[in-house]
Design a protein around this motif. Structure first.
Motif, PDB file in Angstrom:
ATOM      1  N   ALA A 136      -7.517  -3.620   4.312  1.00  0.00           N
ATOM      2  CA  ALA A 136      -6.784  -2.364   4.079  1.00  0.00           C
ATOM      3  C   ALA A 136      -6.676  -1.591   5.384  1.00  0.00           C
ATOM      4  CB  ALA A 136      -7.506  -1.541   3.019  1.00  0.00           C
ATOM      5  N   SER A 137      -5.920  -0.486   5.324  1.00  0.00           N
ATOM      6  CA  SER A 137      -5.678   0.332   6.518  1.00  0.00           C
ATOM      7  C   SER A 137      -5.063  -0.534   7.624  1.00  0.00           C
ATOM      8  CB  SER A 137      -6.991   0.988   6.983  1.00  0.00           C
ATOM      9  OG  SER A 137      -6.763   1.926   7.983  1.00  0.00           O
ATOM     10  N   LYS A 158      -9.784   2.015  -8.821  1.00  0.00           N
ATOM     11  CA  LYS A 158     -10.257   2.088  -7.428  1.00  0.00           C
ATOM     12  C   LYS A 158     -11.278   3.215  -7.335  1.00  0.00           C
ATOM     13  CE  LYS A 158      -7.797   1.863  -3.008  1.00  0.00           C
ATOM     14  NZ  LYS A 158      -6.563   2.351  -2.354  1.00  0.00           N
ATOM     15  N   ASP A 172       0.859  -1.192   0.000  1.00  0.00           N
ATOM     16  CA  ASP A 172       0.000   0.000   0.000  1.00  0.00           C
ATOM     17  C   ASP A 172       0.893   1.240   0.000  1.00  0.00           C
ATOM     18  OD1 ASP A 172      -2.553   1.179   0.161  1.00  0.00           O
ATOM     19  OD2 ASP A 172      -2.477   1.318   2.341  1.00  0.00           O
ATOM     20  N   THR A 229      -3.382  -5.430   2.046  1.00  0.00           N
ATOM     21  CA  THR A 229      -2.525  -4.409   1.438  1.00  0.00           C
ATOM     22  C   THR A 229      -1.821  -3.687   2.575  1.00  0.00           C
ATOM     23  OG1 THR A 229      -2.285  -2.738  -0.249  1.00  0.00           O
ATOM     24  CG2 THR A 229      -4.296  -2.571   1.112  1.00  0.00           C
ATOM     25  N   THR A 267      -1.480  -1.217  -4.106  1.00  0.00           N
ATOM     26  CA  THR A 267      -2.609  -0.275  -4.038  1.00  0.00           C
ATOM     27  C   THR A 267      -2.050   1.118  -3.778  1.00  0.00           C
ATOM     28  OG1 THR A 267      -2.923  -0.784  -1.676  1.00  0.00           O
ATOM     29  CG2 THR A 267      -4.369  -1.917  -3.234  1.00  0.00           C
ATOM     30  N   LEU A 310      -1.514   8.794  -0.617  1.00  0.00           N
ATOM     31  CA  LEU A 310      -0.197   8.174  -0.836  1.00  0.00           C
ATOM     32  C   LEU A 310       0.496   8.803  -2.044  1.00  0.00           C
ATOM     33  CD1 LEU A 310      -1.181   4.416  -0.254  1.00  0.00           C
ATOM     34  CD2 LEU A 310       0.193   5.856   1.269  1.00  0.00           C
TER      35      LEU A 310
HETATM   36  C1  E4P Z   1      -6.294   0.952   0.847  1.00  0.00           C
HETATM   37  O1  E4P Z   1      -6.369   0.661  -0.329  1.00  0.00           O
HETATM   38  C2  E4P Z   1      -5.855   2.264   1.352  1.00  0.00           C
HETATM   39  O2  E4P Z   1      -4.903   2.790   0.454  1.00  0.00           O
HETATM   40  C3  E4P Z   1      -5.160   2.228   2.692  1.00  0.00           C
HETATM   41  O3  E4P Z   1      -5.029   0.925   3.196  1.00  0.00           O
HETATM   42  C4  E4P Z   1      -5.599   3.270   3.658  1.00  0.00           C
HETATM   43  O4  E4P Z   1      -4.904   3.126   4.869  1.00  0.00           O
HETATM   44  P1  E4P Z   1      -4.796   4.271   5.975  1.00  0.00           P
HETATM   45  O5  E4P Z   1      -6.014   4.210   6.844  1.00  0.00           O
HETATM   46  O6  E4P Z   1      -3.563   3.904   6.748  1.00  0.00           O
HETATM   47  O7  E4P Z   1      -4.665   5.579   5.254  1.00  0.00           O
END
Ligand code: E4P
Length: 216
Positions: free
Chosen positions: A164-165, A84, A6, A184, A26, A31
């Motif tokens: 995610a996250s 996405k 990620d 991710t 991702t 990012l």
């Molecule tokens: C998923 O696709 C997102 O890019 C990501 O996992 C968001 O994570 P965060 O809450 O650390 O910003």
């Protein structure tokens, strides 16, 4: 469970790719914004020239037409771009239209099982529940993964769940146990997965013994 990274940082992607465990990438607007001096499209070209599996690129528009226009530009960059989109009615309309075109999609910002079910029924290739952000507000992100995995299994739904996250290594173990297909992961957490004090101690002991051997 497979590993995606990620990040939009090329150095991190290269390092992770060399490990041989990477099944995709991702990115998200935050990012990408951290990467100074390079355009989004140029960065996607760099990433997709290295990583041949799914590379998620997020649309910025919030309306269906805008999302579709951005998506066409993004898929022209490389065949392994996954579009996405945010979990909104227009986002899901875009998912349905892109799915008809044969384009892979990743529905992001999922915080409930119903959202995941809607996204899957619109044809999403991937659904991305955000664990860390749920934990941040005192809700259990891992319970959400579990609920989505159960629902998808009961109803024979093929969409893949991307945990995610992710904030720490225990998220990875738990997400795998709860049935996420993919996690991710930020580069820092990916590298943390390698460490165990007994591995370090074992390597040290093996080397010490090897160096103290006497050849016959
Ligand atoms: C998923 O696709 C997102 O890019 C990501 O996992 C968001 O994570 P965060 O809450 O650390 O910003």
């Amino acid at each position: 469970m497979k590993f995606f990274i990620d990040t939009a940082n090329m150095e991190e992607i290269k390092q992770a790719h060399e490990l041989g465990v990477l099944a995709g990438v991702t990115t998200n607007p935050s990012l990408v914004a951290r990467e100074k001096g390079v355009s989004f499209h140029d960065r996607l070209k760099e990433i997709t020239s290295l990583v041949k599996e799914s590379v998620s690129a997020e649309v910025i528009a919030l309306d269906f037409e805008g999302m579709m226009a951005e998506a066409q530009e993004l898929i022209a960059i490389a065949p392994n771009i996954t579009i996405k989109v945010p979990m909104t009615p227009d986002g899901l309309k875009a998912v349905a239209a892109l799915t008809k075109q044969g384009v892979k999609t990743n529905v992001t910002l999922i915080f409930s099982a119903n959202q995941a079910l809607l996204a899957a029924r619109a044809g999403a290739t991937y659904v991305s529940p955000f664990l860390g952000r749920l934990d941040d507000i005192g809700q259990n992100g891992l319970d959400l993964i579990s609920d989505i995995a159960d629902i998808f299994a009961i109803h024979d739904i093929n969409a893949e769940i991307i945990a995610a996250s992710i904030r720490h290594p225990m998220h990875i173990t738990e997400a795998a146990l709860k049935g996420a297909h993919i996690a991710t992961i930020p580069y820092k957490v990916l590298m943390q997965l390698f460490h165990h004090p007994l591995t370090d101690k074992g390597i040290e002991a093996f080397l010490k013994d090897w160096n103290s051997r006497t050849e016959a």
